[in-house]
Design a protein around this motif. Structure first.
Motif, short mmCIF file in Angstrom:
data_model
loop_
_atom_site.label_atom_id
_atom_site.label_comp_id
_atom_site.label_asym_id
_atom_site.label_seq_id
_atom_site.Cartn_x
_atom_site.Cartn_y
_atom_site.Cartn_z
N MET A 1 16.57 -32.33 8.03
CA MET A 1 15.99 -31.45 9.04
C MET A 1 14.47 -31.55 8.97
O MET A 1 13.88 -31.50 7.91
N PHE A 2 13.86 -31.72 10.13
CA PHE A 2 12.40 -31.88 10.23
C PHE A 2 11.86 -30.79 11.15
O PHE A 2 12.19 -30.74 12.33
N ILE A 3 11.04 -29.90 10.58
CA ILE A 3 10.44 -28.78 11.32
C ILE A 3 8.93 -28.87 11.20
O ILE A 3 8.40 -29.19 10.12
N SER A 4 8.23 -28.60 12.29
CA SER A 4 6.77 -28.48 12.22
C SER A 4 6.36 -27.09 12.68
O SER A 4 7.05 -26.46 13.50
N ILE A 5 5.25 -26.61 12.13
CA ILE A 5 4.67 -25.35 12.56
C ILE A 5 3.29 -25.65 13.10
O ILE A 5 2.50 -26.35 12.47
N LEU B 1 13.43 -21.43 2.68
CA LEU B 1 14.37 -22.54 2.80
C LEU B 1 14.84 -23.02 1.43
O LEU B 1 16.02 -23.36 1.25
N ARG B 2 13.94 -23.00 0.46
CA ARG B 2 14.34 -23.39 -0.90
C ARG B 2 15.32 -22.38 -1.47
O ARG B 2 16.26 -22.74 -2.20
N GLU B 3 15.13 -21.10 -1.16
CA GLU B 3 16.06 -20.08 -1.60
C GLU B 3 17.45 -20.29 -1.01
O GLU B 3 18.46 -19.87 -1.60
N GLN B 4 17.52 -20.95 0.15
CA GLN B 4 18.80 -21.25 0.78
C GLN B 4 19.46 -22.49 0.17
O GLN B 4 20.53 -22.92 0.61
N GLY B 5 18.80 -23.08 -0.84
CA GLY B 5 19.37 -24.24 -1.51
C GLY B 5 18.92 -25.58 -0.96
O GLY B 5 19.46 -26.62 -1.33
N ARG B 6 17.93 -25.58 -0.10
CA ARG B 6 17.45 -26.83 0.48
C ARG B 6 16.32 -27.43 -0.36
O ARG B 6 15.49 -26.70 -0.89
N GLN B 7 16.31 -28.75 -0.43
CA GLN B 7 15.18 -29.46 -1.02
C GLN B 7 14.13 -29.61 0.07
O GLN B 7 14.36 -30.31 1.07
N VAL B 8 12.99 -28.99 -0.12
CA VAL B 8 11.97 -28.95 0.93
C VAL B 8 10.76 -29.78 0.52
O VAL B 8 10.21 -29.61 -0.57
N VAL B 9 10.35 -30.66 1.41
CA VAL B 9 9.09 -31.40 1.26
C VAL B 9 8.11 -30.81 2.26
O VAL B 9 8.32 -30.89 3.48
N ALA B 10 7.07 -30.17 1.76
CA ALA B 10 6.05 -29.57 2.63
C ALA B 10 4.86 -30.51 2.72
O ALA B 10 4.44 -31.11 1.73
N GLU C 1 5.50 -42.65 7.51
CA GLU C 1 6.12 -43.75 6.77
C GLU C 1 6.14 -43.52 5.26
O GLU C 1 7.10 -43.90 4.59
N GLU C 2 5.09 -42.90 4.75
CA GLU C 2 4.98 -42.74 3.30
C GLU C 2 5.75 -41.53 2.78
O GLU C 2 6.27 -41.56 1.66
N LEU C 3 5.83 -40.48 3.58
CA LEU C 3 6.39 -39.23 3.07
C LEU C 3 7.58 -38.71 3.89
O LEU C 3 8.65 -38.47 3.33
N ILE C 4 7.40 -38.54 5.20
CA ILE C 4 8.43 -37.84 5.98
C ILE C 4 9.71 -38.64 6.11
O ILE C 4 10.81 -38.14 5.82
N ARG C 5 9.61 -39.89 6.53
CA ARG C 5 10.82 -40.69 6.73
C ARG C 5 11.63 -40.86 5.44
O ARG C 5 12.85 -40.65 5.44
N PRO C 6 10.99 -41.20 4.30
CA PRO C 6 11.75 -41.30 3.06
C PRO C 6 12.44 -39.99 2.67
O PRO C 6 13.58 -40.00 2.20
N GLN D 1 16.56 -39.18 2.35
CA GLN D 1 17.16 -38.65 1.12
C GLN D 1 17.87 -37.31 1.35
O GLN D 1 18.33 -36.68 0.41
N GLY D 2 17.94 -36.88 2.61
CA GLY D 2 18.63 -35.64 2.94
C GLY D 2 17.81 -34.39 2.70
O GLY D 2 18.36 -33.28 2.70
N LYS D 3 16.50 -34.53 2.54
CA LYS D 3 15.66 -33.38 2.30
C LYS D 3 15.19 -32.75 3.62
O LYS D 3 15.26 -33.38 4.67
N THR D 4 14.73 -31.51 3.53
CA THR D 4 14.15 -30.83 4.68
C THR D 4 12.64 -31.01 4.64
O THR D 4 12.01 -30.78 3.60
N VAL D 5 12.07 -31.44 5.75
CA VAL D 5 10.62 -31.63 5.82
C VAL D 5 10.01 -30.53 6.68
O VAL D 5 10.48 -30.25 7.79
#
Length: 207
Positions: free
Chosen positions: A1-5, A24-33, A76-81, A85-89
């Motif tokens: 899942m990819f969300i922007s603010i 989102l982390r409390e919901q069990g998601r791996q979040v990349v901010a 290319e360096e952060l979001i797509r990888p 990997q199934g993480k939330t961005v």
């Protein structure tokens, strides 16, 4: 899942993004901010040029392309990888900011900016963008530090920024949701979470 603010300067993006990432982390998601521009070595260098170099005369088109270059690296360096990997961005700003700041407010052609953005990111777009909306006079009063180069663009510019965000949200309601952000931080955060909950429910229904 990819969300922007996103949203104008002083609308509380960074605060709300940080709170949302924690939830989102409390919901069990791996979040990349991340932040755009930034979050990569190249992106942070470009961010310094765009925001902190008051001595540089940067044309709007050059400005736009610098943002696009930083975003291409971020994608290319952060979001797509991370997405692979199934993480939330969760990104503090993304392409919509370019469309609004350099297009609606800065005078560049809006459809062209969307197309350049698609090329720069390889078509990598947020599934959901939350726009925090605050009247410019309120958001300006919130900034209690020296203004960066973009924040110094003047009241008329920032009024066009707000109008641009609202115009794009009206055209793309399935992807861009406006949240009123003039109220207390906790209240705004709850409204942001409600938007994300609806998005997740919709994703689950469609899988």
């Amino acid at each position: 899942m990819f969300i922007s603010i996103d949203g104008g300067d002083g609308t509380g993006k960074s605060t709300q993004a940080e709170l949302l990432a924690g939830w989102l982390r409390e919901q069990g998601r791996q979040v990349v901010a991340c932040r755009d521009p930034g979050s990569t070595t190249l992106g942070e260098a470009v961010r310094n040029v765009l925001l902190d170099r008051h001595d540089l005369n940067i044309h709007r088109r050059s400005e736009m392309l610098l943002y696009m270059a930083a975003r291409a690296q971020l994608a290319e360096e952060l979001i797509r990888p991370a997405l692979e990997q199934g993480k939330t961005v969760l990104s503090d700003r993304y392409l919509l900011a370019n469309v609004v700041y350099q297009g609606h407010a800065g005078g560049l052609d809006v459809p062209t900016l969307w197309e350049v953005g698609r090329i720069a990111t390889g078509g990598l777009m947020p599934e959901l963008t939350i726009v925090l909306d605050v009247p410019p006079e309120v958001s300006a009063a919130r900034i209690d530090r020296p203004l960066d180069r973009m924040e110094r663009q003047g009241a008329a510019f920032h009024a066009r920024v707000r109008e641009g965000f609202l115009a794009e949200a009206a055209q793309l309601p399935e992807r861009i949701v406006v949240v009123a952000a003039a109220g207390p931080i906790d209240e705004v955060q709850e409204n942001v979470r409600n938007v994300v909950r609806k998005h997740i429910e919709s994703m689950n229904r469609n899988t």
